[in-house]
Design an enzyme around this catalytic site. Structure first.
Site, PDB file in Angstrom:
ATOM      1  CB  THR A 245      -0.933   0.005   1.232  1.00  0.00           C
ATOM      2  OG1 THR A 245      -1.682  -1.209   1.239  1.00  0.00           O
ATOM      3  CG2 THR A 245      -1.891   1.176   1.187  1.00  0.00           C
ATOM      4  CD  GLU A 246       3.113   2.886  -4.050  1.00  0.00           C
ATOM      5  OE1 GLU A 246       2.671   3.854  -4.720  1.00  0.00           O
ATOM      6  OE2 GLU A 246       3.930   2.064  -4.502  1.00  0.00           O
TER       7      GLU A 246
ATOM      8  N   GLY B 175      -1.070   6.905  -2.180  1.00  0.00           N
ATOM      9  CA  GLY B 175      -2.005   7.195  -3.263  1.00  0.00           C
ATOM     10  C   GLY B 175      -2.979   6.089  -3.597  1.00  0.00           C
TER      11      GLY B 175
ATOM     12  N   GLY C  68      -5.002   2.139  -2.046  1.00  0.00           N
ATOM     13  CA  GLY C  68      -5.189   1.135  -1.010  1.00  0.00           C
ATOM     14  C   GLY C  68      -5.351  -0.250  -1.607  1.00  0.00           C
ATOM     15  CB  SER C  69      -8.346  -2.261  -2.267  1.00  0.00           C
ATOM     16  OG  SER C  69      -8.676  -2.301  -0.898  1.00  0.00           O
TER      17      SER C  69
ATOM     18  CD  GLN D 202     -33.977 -16.849  27.780  1.00  0.00           C
ATOM     19  OE1 GLN D 202     -33.214 -17.753  28.070  1.00  0.00           O
ATOM     20  NE2 GLN D 202     -34.098 -15.744  28.502  1.00  0.00           N
TER      21      GLN D 202
ATOM     22  N   GLY E 182     -23.939  -6.618  26.844  1.00  0.00           N
ATOM     23  CA  GLY E 182     -24.292  -5.404  27.584  1.00  0.00           C
ATOM     24  C   GLY E 182     -23.073  -4.694  28.159  1.00  0.00           C
TER      25      GLY E 182
ATOM     26  CD  GLU F 208      -2.608 -10.154   2.844  1.00  0.00           C
ATOM     27  OE1 GLU F 208      -2.503 -11.124   2.095  1.00  0.00           O
ATOM     28  OE2 GLU F 208      -1.723  -9.292   2.964  1.00  0.00           O
TER      29      GLU F 208
ATOM     30  CD  GLN G 265     -16.158  -2.799   0.330  1.00  0.00           C
ATOM     31  OE1 GLN G 265     -15.005  -3.041   0.700  1.00  0.00           O
ATOM     32  NE2 GLN G 265     -17.094  -2.357   1.156  1.00  0.00           N
TER      33      GLN G 265
END
Length: 382
Positions: A115-116, A118, A120-121, A275, A335, A359, A363
């Site tokens: 990754t850079e 500019g 991502g994926s 329940q 809770g 990785e 999407q």
């Protein structure tokens, strides 16, 4: 070929050994290093000295590696990522290195820098360059979100050997820390996996021998950059296993809390007679089981010398989504106990999210699955 997902005695031994480390070493110090972000867990060094655990990462097969990672992540994902020699760069080296490169780099801890700032994926958008100059490549660029980037001995850097040639020119290079021109820009402060360092690294006129290029140096515009992408076919089932480990930890803790509050969880009675919290729990557990089987299948295909590109993305997408859903629902159903630091539920919810991002995001996994299912290239389906 029929798929056999029953665990052999050897695989059961892998699970038992990893779970012992997870429960006796990782879990007791999990909160400590969640609070002490960027502090190196010195307890992990003892694993390498102990004859019973020094070969912890040697699982014998891809299915074994998945089971190993699942159990260790049940203990603590950040610590699992920080085991020396357990970097994603190691998986890249295993996937595409020559025998000579395996001998040189296989036993050394390697991070992976893709990754850079500019992008991502979209791995094809690499702007870092590696230009051949005599017998050396000269690397220039900046990488961000490098897992264990400051601690690993080597960095597997994705760079283009010819920016004009597009994705086909993207290759991976082993760059040892300490090479002139490599500098640490910063360590990131993150939502989760705080025991693991995440680095931004600058490469300025970094020279490495041409023998440090992993795979073929050929730029084949027809083939694309399948060589470096093959790494993901190996690593995505492992990320799915990380997600499964966290999710199982949350499920076990949630069940204990619910049953302690008088909620009976039954596999024999119909949902409408139970329940609401019990029904929610059973749905989460079923989701986990589906993700688990998909992940074992993806790893089994590699061991069987079959293509698993689609199955690896299916497993990664399903497990990442499941871990996020399971941990968040566990916090909700528990809770106050879930939202406070009385238990590790809130930590697991924070840790789980990364498994749905790195990785390749959710999407991106769905896009890969669609391409493989429809037989379309990345140029035709974006």
């Amino acid at each position: 070929m029929p798929i056999n997902l029953e665990l052999s005695k050897d695989l059961e031994a892998v699970v038992e050994r990893a779970h012992k480390v997870a429960s006796e070493v990782f879990r007791p110090i999990s909160r400590k290093y969640d609070i002490a972000e960027h502090e190196y867990p010195t307890e992990l060094d003892e694993l390498a000295k102990n004859p019973e655990t020094k070969d912890l990462l040697s699982a014998g097969s891809n299915v074994g590696a998945v089971l190993n990672v699942l159990e260790l992540s049940w203990g603590d994902l950040g610590l699992e990522l920080t085991i020396p020699g357990n970097g994603l760069g190691n998986a890249a080296i295993e996937a595409v290195a020559s025998p000579e490169q395996l001998e040189r780099f296989g036993g050394e801890w390697a991070a992976m820098a893709i990754t850079e700032p500019g992008f991502g994926s979209d791995s094809a958008a690499v702007t870092t360059t590696a230009i051949l100059d005599g017998d050396e490549y000269v690397i220039n660029g900046e990488k961000i979100f490098v897992t264990c980037g400051a601690r690993a001995k080597n960095i597997v850097v994705w760079a283009s050997v010819d920016p004009k040639a597009g994705r086909a020119a993207i290759k991976s290079f082993v760059v040892p820390w300490g090479t002139p021109g490599v500098s640490l820009v910063r360590l990131e402060h993150k939502l989760g996996i705080k025991a693991s360092d995440t680095a931004a690294i600058l490469f300025e006129n970094v020279r490495v021998p041409k023998e440090n290029l992993l795979g073929s140096p050929e730029v084949n515009t027809e083939k694309g950059f399948g060589g470096v992408m093959q790494t993901f076919d190996n690593t995505r089932p492992l990320v799915a296993a990380q997600a499964l480990g966290i999710a199982r930890a949350a499920l076990e803790e949630l069940r204990s809390i619910l049953e302690g509050a008088g909620v009976e969880i039954s596999y024999d009675n119909a949902p409408y007679s139970q329940q609401s919290a019990a029904v929610d729990y059973l749905a989460l557990e079923a989701d986990w089981e589906a993700a688990y089987l998909l992940t074992l299948k993806a790893a089994w295909l590699i061991d069987s010398k079959q293509s698993n590109s689609k199955e690896a993305s299916i497993a990664k997408a399903k497990a990442g989504r499941t871990a996020t859903a399971v941990t968040l629902k566990a916090v909700e159903l528990a809770g106050v106990h879930g939202y406070s630091q009385k238990s590790l539920l809130e930590k697991w919810a924070r840790d789980a999210k990364i498994t749905d991002i790195y990785e390749g995001t959710q999407q991106i996994q769905q896009l890969v699955v669609a391409r493989r299912t429809l037989g379309l290239s990345s140029a035709k389906l974006k």
